[in-house]
Every structure is written in structure tokens, then in C-alpha cells.
Enzyme design. Structure first.
Site, PDB file in Angstrom:
ATOM      1  CG  HIS A   1      -3.072   1.196  -2.401  1.00  0.00           C
ATOM      2  ND1 HIS A   1      -1.723   1.027  -2.571  1.00  0.00           N
ATOM      3  CD2 HIS A   1      -3.667   0.441  -3.356  1.00  0.00           C
ATOM      4  CE1 HIS A   1      -1.504   0.193  -3.577  1.00  0.00           C
ATOM      5  NE2 HIS A   1      -2.667  -0.169  -4.075  1.00  0.00           N
TER       6      HIS A   1
ATOM      7  CG  LEU B   1      -1.852  -1.200   1.355  1.00  0.00           C
ATOM      8  CD1 LEU B   1      -2.729  -1.053   2.596  1.00  0.00           C
ATOM      9  CD2 LEU B   1      -2.709  -1.392   0.110  1.00  0.00           C
TER      10      LEU B   1
ATOM     11  CD  GLN C   1      -9.085   8.097 -14.521  1.00  0.00           C
ATOM     12  OE1 GLN C   1     -10.175   7.629 -14.180  1.00  0.00           O
ATOM     13  NE2 GLN C   1      -8.694   8.152 -15.787  1.00  0.00           N
TER      14      GLN C   1
END
Ligand code: PAF
Length: 301
Positions: free
Chosen positions: A52, A48, A163
Site C-alpha cells: 500500500h 496497510l 497489480q
């Protein structure tokens, strides 16, 4: 027995439980629902980073009971890819989730996600045929299969995706519509380093020199955006991106570098309102992707 490490791990587990099985995750989610919570879900493969964490923050802002899955999904890696070397810093990830206020980590085993005898796959359609599709055979089928299974197990009200994986986000939205999951797909903006490099778990593979060279993708996409915003057509913007990425030092390979319609990933037409500038390159052994969304100026239409 009573080492500092074990005590700390114990504390962490009591602060943020980890569900390992379908029964455990369903029970925790049912308890949260019974208390009136909505369920927000952030699926990850771990390692992560701030990108995240921004998805988690988004879910927290909606006042949801937030479930984060950490699972390196084997079916989305082609045989020659980095499945075995993909970073798996689970203790670190668990701690980051706890610090970010996550309510439940779901860390299933391969046997849970792909039980013995498993043979069913979720096959995406046309959205998976371009961009990364031809370069990563089977990748999006693996993504759809695991995300569908995770959705069935977690049964969230909404799920957050980045995205940066624009094609993945579109494919998942399509899958949710087609398979009629009652789940809202939230696409959150790409997070970048101050110099523009998109955050990615795979950035950890880059040497200092490669890290510098990796910036060529963002530079090329930015030049493409500039070109579109000054009124050039998508073909010209694509040419500008290719010219920009070649100077001063091109990447070791370009899988693709394109300007496509952001809604269907097809060539831009007169009807297109939003363009996705997207690229995938290789720097050394590392494959990096990135993209920019550009709303076309009204005078162009
Ligand atoms: O974006 C990712 O990290 C993965 O593709 C996902 C959605 C967690 C599925 O394994």
C-alpha cells in the site's frame, strides 16, 4: 485526560486529518483543488503494508494531494469469508499514512457507504466471470460498487491500484471507461518479500509453517514464466505450474492456476502478446492470490 496516548492521537489528527462523512471529504478535496492541486487516490481496506505504501509513494511522486480511503467493504465479502476477522488496525494505519505524507484519510462508516434503503449495485461484465469470479460470488460487484461510490465522493484525477489484484485492476479500468469517469487508473507493481511472497494484508493470518508453504504459489508462477520464456505454449506453462505447485507439498486447495491473455483474461491465442499467469490457493484457512505478467517473445508469433 492528558495521557501520552491521547496527546499522541491528537497530534496525529492535526498532522493528518480523517474525513468521516461525504461533506468532510468533499470539502477537503475542494480546498486542495482550489489551491491548484491534482487529487491522487489510493483506496484500501486498511491493514496497510509496504505494498500500500508503494501506491501512496507513487501518488506522492506525481505531486498530488493524496487521499487514502480506509474502509473494509462488506459487500465484497461472501457470507463464508473473513469480513468479521479482517484486520482493522486503524490507529496504526493512520500513523503509517501520516508518516508516508498522505494529505487526507477518508474513513467512512457503513452508513455513509451504504445509506439506509440502499439497493443500487455496479455489475461488472465478462472480466469478472473467470479466475476469482466463480470462487468469490458477488466479490467484484461489491468492489465495483464501493469503488464507484468512493470515486464519486473523492472525485480524484487518478487512482492507484496494485497489480497483485490483476483482475480487480482490469475490472476497475473497464468500469472507469464504461461509466465515463474522468479518472486515470494507475496500476503499480506487486511488492514481494525477499523470497518472493507477494505482500498481502492476509499474510498476517499465516503461521510460520503456513508462511513457508505459501511460497509454493510464487514458485509455480515463476516456473510458468520460465516455461513461456523458453518458447512453450500457454497450455504447457499451465501444466508446468500445476506440476511445480504439487511438489514438495501442495497447498490445501487450488482455486485456479492459469495462463490467460492479460488483456481480457480469456484463453491465450495466436494474437496474445502478454500472458497473465495467475493463481489463487488456500493455505490453512487463508486464501492467497498472486500473478506474473509475461510478454511473449516475438519469435513465438
Ligand atoms: O483492493 C482492495 O483493497 C479493495 O478491493 C478496494 C479496492 C479498496 C475496494 O474495497
Amino acid at each position: 485526560m492528558n495521557s501520552m496516548h491521547e496527546t499522541t492521537e491528537f497530534d496525529l489528527q492535526s498532522r493528518l486529518p480523517v474525513a468521516r462523512t461525504p461533506e468532510q471529504v468533499r470539502k477537503k478535496v475542494a480546498e486542495a483543488r482550489a489551491k491548484g492541486h491534482i487529487i491522487g487516490f489510493v483506496p484500501t481496506m486498511g491493514a496497510l503494508h509496504a505494498g500500500h505504501l508503494s501506491l501512496i509513494e507513487h501518488a506522492k511522486r506525481r505531486d498530488a494531494f493524496v487521499v487514502v480511503s480506509i474502509y473494509v467493504n462488506p459487500t465484497q465479502f461472501a457470507p463464508h469469508e473473513d469480513l468479521s476477522s479482517y484486520p482493522r488496525p486503524f490507529a496504526d494505519d493512520h500513523r503509517k499514512c501520516a508518516d508516508a505524507g498522505v494529505d487526507l484519510v477518508f474513513a467512512p462508516t457503513d452508513e455513509t457507504m451504504y445509506p439506509p434503503g440502499d439497493e443500487t449495485r455496479v455489475q461488472p461484465g465478462a472480466l469478472a466471470t473467470g479466475l476469482c469470479g466463480p470462487h468469490r460470488p458477488g466479490h467484484f460487484e461489491g468492489v465495483c460498487t464501493v469503488v464507484a461510490r468512493l470515486f464519486n465522493l473523492v472525485a480524484p484525477d487518478f487512482a492507484c491500484f496494485g497489480q497483485k489484484d490483476a483482475q480487480q485492476a482490469l475490472i476497475i479500468k473497464r468500469m472507469v471507461t464504461d461509466l465515463q469517469y474522468p479518472i486515470e487508473i494507475v496500476v503499480c507493481p506487486t511488492l514481494r518479500e525477499p523470497d518472493g511472497l507477494a505482500l498481502s494484508s492476509r499474510n498476517a493470518y499465516l503461521s510460520a509453517d503456513e508462511r513457508t508453504r505459501a511460497l509454493c504459489l510464487y514458485r509455480a508462477l515463476s516456473a510458468g514464466r520460465e516455461s513461456l520464456l523458453t518458447g512453450n505454449a500457454a497450455e504447457r506453462a499451465a501444466t508446468v505450474m500445476h506440476e511445480t505447485i504439487a511438489q514438495p507439498a501442495p497447498p490445501d486447495a487450488i482455486d485456479y492456476l492459469v495462463a490467460v491473455d492479460a488483456t481480457n483474461l480469456q484463453p491465450v491465442t495466436e494474437a496474445s502478446r502478454r500472458v497473465l499467469l495467475a493463481g489463487a490457493i488456500r493455505i490453512g484457512k487463508t486464501r492467497l492470490i498472486d500473478n506474473l505478467l509475461v510478454d511473449l517473445p516475438p519469435q513465438r508469433t
